[in-house]
Design an enzyme around this catalytic site. Structure first.
Site, PDB file in Angstrom:
ATOM      1  N   GLU A  97       0.830  -1.220   0.000  1.00  0.00           N
ATOM      2  CA  GLU A  97       0.000   0.000   0.000  1.00  0.00           C
ATOM      3  C   GLU A  97       0.860   1.264   0.000  1.00  0.00           C
ATOM      4  O   GLU A  97       1.708   1.438   0.879  1.00  0.00           O
ATOM      5  CB  GLU A  97      -0.922  -0.011   1.228  1.00  0.00           C
ATOM      6  N   LYS A 275      -7.329  -0.701  11.719  1.00  0.00           N
ATOM      7  CA  LYS A 275      -6.719  -1.109  10.435  1.00  0.00           C
ATOM      8  C   LYS A 275      -5.515  -0.198  10.135  1.00  0.00           C
ATOM      9  O   LYS A 275      -4.474  -0.647   9.658  1.00  0.00           O
ATOM     10  CB  LYS A 275      -7.761  -1.030   9.313  1.00  0.00           C
ATOM     11  N   ASP A 291       4.694 -14.027  11.838  1.00  0.00           N
ATOM     12  CA  ASP A 291       3.357 -14.502  11.479  1.00  0.00           C
ATOM     13  C   ASP A 291       2.337 -13.380  11.693  1.00  0.00           C
ATOM     14  O   ASP A 291       1.873 -13.152  12.804  1.00  0.00           O
ATOM     15  CB  ASP A 291       3.038 -15.714  12.364  1.00  0.00           C
ATOM     16  N   HIS A 389      -2.647  10.557  -0.063  1.00  0.00           N
ATOM     17  CA  HIS A 389      -2.760   9.168  -0.504  1.00  0.00           C
ATOM     18  C   HIS A 389      -2.897   9.076  -2.013  1.00  0.00           C
ATOM     19  O   HIS A 389      -2.269   8.236  -2.651  1.00  0.00           O
ATOM     20  CB  HIS A 389      -3.996   8.563   0.167  1.00  0.00           C
TER      21      HIS A 389
HETATM   22  P1  NAD Z   1      10.147 -22.740  16.478  1.00  0.00           P
HETATM   23  O1  NAD Z   1       9.554 -23.944  17.123  1.00  0.00           O
HETATM   24  O2  NAD Z   1      10.637 -22.889  15.102  1.00  0.00           O
HETATM   25  O3  NAD Z   1      11.324 -22.185  17.400  1.00  0.00           O
HETATM   26  C1  NAD Z   1      11.181 -22.116  18.789  1.00  0.00           C
HETATM   27  C2  NAD Z   1      12.201 -23.020  19.449  1.00  0.00           C
HETATM   28  O4  NAD Z   1      13.503 -22.493  19.224  1.00  0.00           O
HETATM   29  C3  NAD Z   1      12.050 -23.074  20.940  1.00  0.00           C
HETATM   30  O5  NAD Z   1      11.121 -24.076  21.295  1.00  0.00           O
HETATM   31  C4  NAD Z   1      13.454 -23.383  21.409  1.00  0.00           C
HETATM   32  O6  NAD Z   1      13.676 -24.767  21.486  1.00  0.00           O
HETATM   33  C5  NAD Z   1      14.352 -22.831  20.301  1.00  0.00           C
HETATM   34  N1  NAD Z   1      15.130 -21.626  20.677  1.00  0.00           N
HETATM   35  C6  NAD Z   1      16.420 -21.389  20.381  1.00  0.00           C
HETATM   36  N2  NAD Z   1      16.817 -20.210  20.849  1.00  0.00           N
HETATM   37  C7  NAD Z   1      15.770 -19.654  21.452  1.00  0.00           C
HETATM   38  C8  NAD Z   1      15.551 -18.385  22.127  1.00  0.00           C
HETATM   39  N3  NAD Z   1      16.516 -17.476  22.291  1.00  0.00           N
HETATM   40  N4  NAD Z   1      14.298 -18.127  22.584  1.00  0.00           N
HETATM   41  C9  NAD Z   1      13.315 -19.036  22.437  1.00  0.00           C
HETATM   42  N5  NAD Z   1      13.474 -20.229  21.819  1.00  0.00           N
HETATM   43  C10 NAD Z   1      14.696 -20.537  21.328  1.00  0.00           C
HETATM   44  O7  NAD Z   1       9.188 -21.488  16.466  1.00  0.00           O
HETATM   45  P2  NAD Z   1       7.977 -21.013  17.356  1.00  0.00           P
HETATM   46  O8  NAD Z   1       8.221 -19.577  17.666  1.00  0.00           O
HETATM   47  O9  NAD Z   1       7.705 -21.908  18.515  1.00  0.00           O
HETATM   48  O10 NAD Z   1       6.767 -21.123  16.322  1.00  0.00           O
HETATM   49  C11 NAD Z   1       6.565 -20.125  15.344  1.00  0.00           C
HETATM   50  C12 NAD Z   1       5.964 -20.711  14.099  1.00  0.00           C
HETATM   51  O11 NAD Z   1       4.764 -21.429  14.405  1.00  0.00           O
HETATM   52  C13 NAD Z   1       5.555 -19.655  13.122  1.00  0.00           C
HETATM   53  O12 NAD Z   1       6.035 -20.016  11.849  1.00  0.00           O
HETATM   54  C14 NAD Z   1       4.019 -19.714  13.117  1.00  0.00           C
HETATM   55  O13 NAD Z   1       3.508 -19.296  11.872  1.00  0.00           O
HETATM   56  C15 NAD Z   1       3.769 -21.143  13.401  1.00  0.00           C
HETATM   57  N6  NAD Z   1       2.454 -21.563  13.957  1.00  0.00           N
HETATM   58  C16 NAD Z   1       1.523 -20.660  14.393  1.00  0.00           C
HETATM   59  C17 NAD Z   1       0.324 -21.104  14.941  1.00  0.00           C
HETATM   60  C18 NAD Z   1      -0.655 -20.085  15.461  1.00  0.00           C
HETATM   61  O14 NAD Z   1      -0.347 -18.901  15.508  1.00  0.00           O
HETATM   62  N7  NAD Z   1      -1.861 -20.466  15.894  1.00  0.00           N
HETATM   63  C19 NAD Z   1       0.072 -22.465  15.058  1.00  0.00           C
HETATM   64  C20 NAD Z   1       1.052 -23.370  14.614  1.00  0.00           C
HETATM   65  C21 NAD Z   1       2.251 -22.903  14.083  1.00  0.00           C
END
Ligand code: NAD
Length: 436
Positions: A97, A275, A291, A389
């Protein structure tokens, strides 16, 4: 301050780093990339990658989602002038946008005059939900789950030792009963400190691992086990003072407050008000590979958490006649996991921002949301939004009508001058110019 040829230590140069630019927009793509590279300390390869308009190779894209056939690139712009908690930031924004990046930069400049933004992120606590069904004594199950809290937390933490090593992990268990048309259900919440992750995978994995023990403790069946996107424990607050002189006088301040009151008391207006906030928020969330659907879902649920959908910001006039603005919203964003560490542009965006924690990233995003909101309601309450805009929108209309090269600006300028920014008029002007 330093005489010519005087040696300036690197630490001082870093401290002098400013995101304040005038005429950044005039520099052209490579000139702007040069400034960003200088600011963020990008390597020559990274500077080159920043200007790559198709940086995602087929193999990387194919690993990210299913059934890949191509890419859908979006422009990446840089919002300038941001000072947040005393630190200067150049903010990458991915958005289709027009006028969003310019508006954010403009508001950031106005906030700067009064010290910039102050922002504070709450600890990164996410909530996982487990739905327990088929219980004869639901209230008794609540008591039994809470009595086993310590064991449940230990079991949850055992499945993510990496998160625990980084100082995060499961912190608490809550249990409550909901009444539904299908009978009473027990809802168990697992509260997890996810540190620098968005946390969905981390929390979902923990909840799945607790399903069997929760069934054993309660005698029921665990159906759903997934995090909630209503991250109401992980909110961020950003605030700023906007000087009346910068806004166009005290009358402009009064008009902005009246515009805010409209949003605070009317759901139709509040939706569009929010928005405008999400224009800024989503663009940074997307640029950093986070996300944005999760952030959107959380934002709107939070906006209605009192039972009435409300604006995510509050504006009022202070005793000096200046405008005060505050934004509060949940922001589940991370620096590890998701696409943040795999998408080449997201990696660059994080480097340009120079954020070290997910909380710092959230503080930047909230400040951008506040800036974006202020820009929109200021325009609406004063000159109207279309003037600024439409100038930018006209270029898109000109391109859609088939204009290329310098004809784009010529067609756009004519439409704006005539106040007829329309596809049919763009085509007419283009035909006229091509015939000449
Ligand atoms: P991830 O599981 O890929 O990474 C998180 C993991 O990284 C942690 O569990 C930990 O083991 C590790 N880690 C390493 N260094 C870390 C630090 N400094 N801090 C925290 N963890 C560290 O990612 P995530 O954040 O658990 O999940 C994000 C993904 O899940 C996104 O892609 C999202 O789109 C997707 N997702 C979203 C939903 C929803 O929003 N409802 C549902 C399912 C999946």
């Amino acid at each position: 301050m330093f005489a010519a040829g005087f040696y300036i230590p690197a630490a001082i140069i870093r401290r002098m780093k400013t995101s304040e630019f005038s005429g950044f927009y005039k520099l052209g793509v490579s000139g702007r990339a040069r400034e960003v590279a200088e600011f963020a300390g990008l390597s020559p390869e990274e500077e080159k990658a920043l200007q790559s308009f198709s940086p995602l190779d087929a193999a990387t894209a194919d690993r990210m989602i299913e059934n890949v056939v191509g890419c859908m690139p979006l422009p990446l712009g840089i919002a300038v002038n941001f000072r947040i908690n005393g630190k200067d930031y150049l903010v990458p924004m991915a958005i289709e946008e027009p006028s969003v990046v310019a508006a954010a930069s403009n508001s950031a400049k106005m906030a700067r005059a009064k010290g910039g933004f102050t922002a504070r992120a709450m600890p990164p606590l996410m909530i996982g939900q487990m739905q327990v069904i088929g219980l004869k004594d639901v209230e008794g199950a609540v008591r039994r789950v809470l009595a086993e809290k310590k064991r449940l937390l230990e079991l949850a933490n055992a499945c993510d030792p990496v998160l625990v090593k980084f100082g995060g992990g499961a912190r608490d268990v809550e249990a409550r009963v909901i009444e539904t048309n299908a009978g009473k259900m027990l809802i168990v919440h697992l509260i997890v400190d996810v540190r620098d992750a968005m946390g969905a995978n981390a929390v979902n994995t923990m909840c799945e691992s607790l399903a069997a023990p929760v069934e054993e403790i309660t005698g029921g069946n665990v159906l759903l086990k997934i995090l909630t996107n209503l991250a109401n424990m992980r909110t961020v607050k950003a605030s700023a003072t906007f000087a009346k002189e910068a806004l166009g006088g005290e009358d402009a301040v009064d008009r902005i407050v009246l515009a805010y009151q409209f949003a605070a008391n009317d759901i139709f207006r509040a939706t569009t008000h929010n928005k405008g906030i999400m224009n800024g928020v989503d663009a940074v969330v997307l640029a950093t590979g986070n996300d944005w659907r999760a952030v959107e879902a959380g934002a709107h649920a939070f906006a209605s958490i009192t039972g009435r959908y409300k604006p995510l910001t509050i504006f009022w006039k202070n005793s000096d006649g200046d405008l005060e603005g505050v934004l509060e919203m949940p922001l589940a964003v991370g620096l590890v996991g998701g696409a943040t560490k795999t998408h080449p542009v997201a990696k660059l965006a994080v480097k340009i921002l120079g954020v070290k924690t997910a909380g710092e990233l959230a503080e930047v995003i909230a400040s951008v949301g506040l800036a974006q909101n202020l820009a929109a309601i200021r325009a609406l309450a004063t000159e109207g939004i279309q003037r600024g805009h439409m100038g930018l929108h006209a270029r898109n209309i000109a391109i859609a009508a088939g204009a290329t090269g310098e004809l784009i600006d010529k067609v756009a300028a004519r439409m704006v001058e005539e106040r007829k920014v329309r596809a049919d008029r763009a085509k007419e002007i283009l035909d006229e110019l091509v015939k000449r």
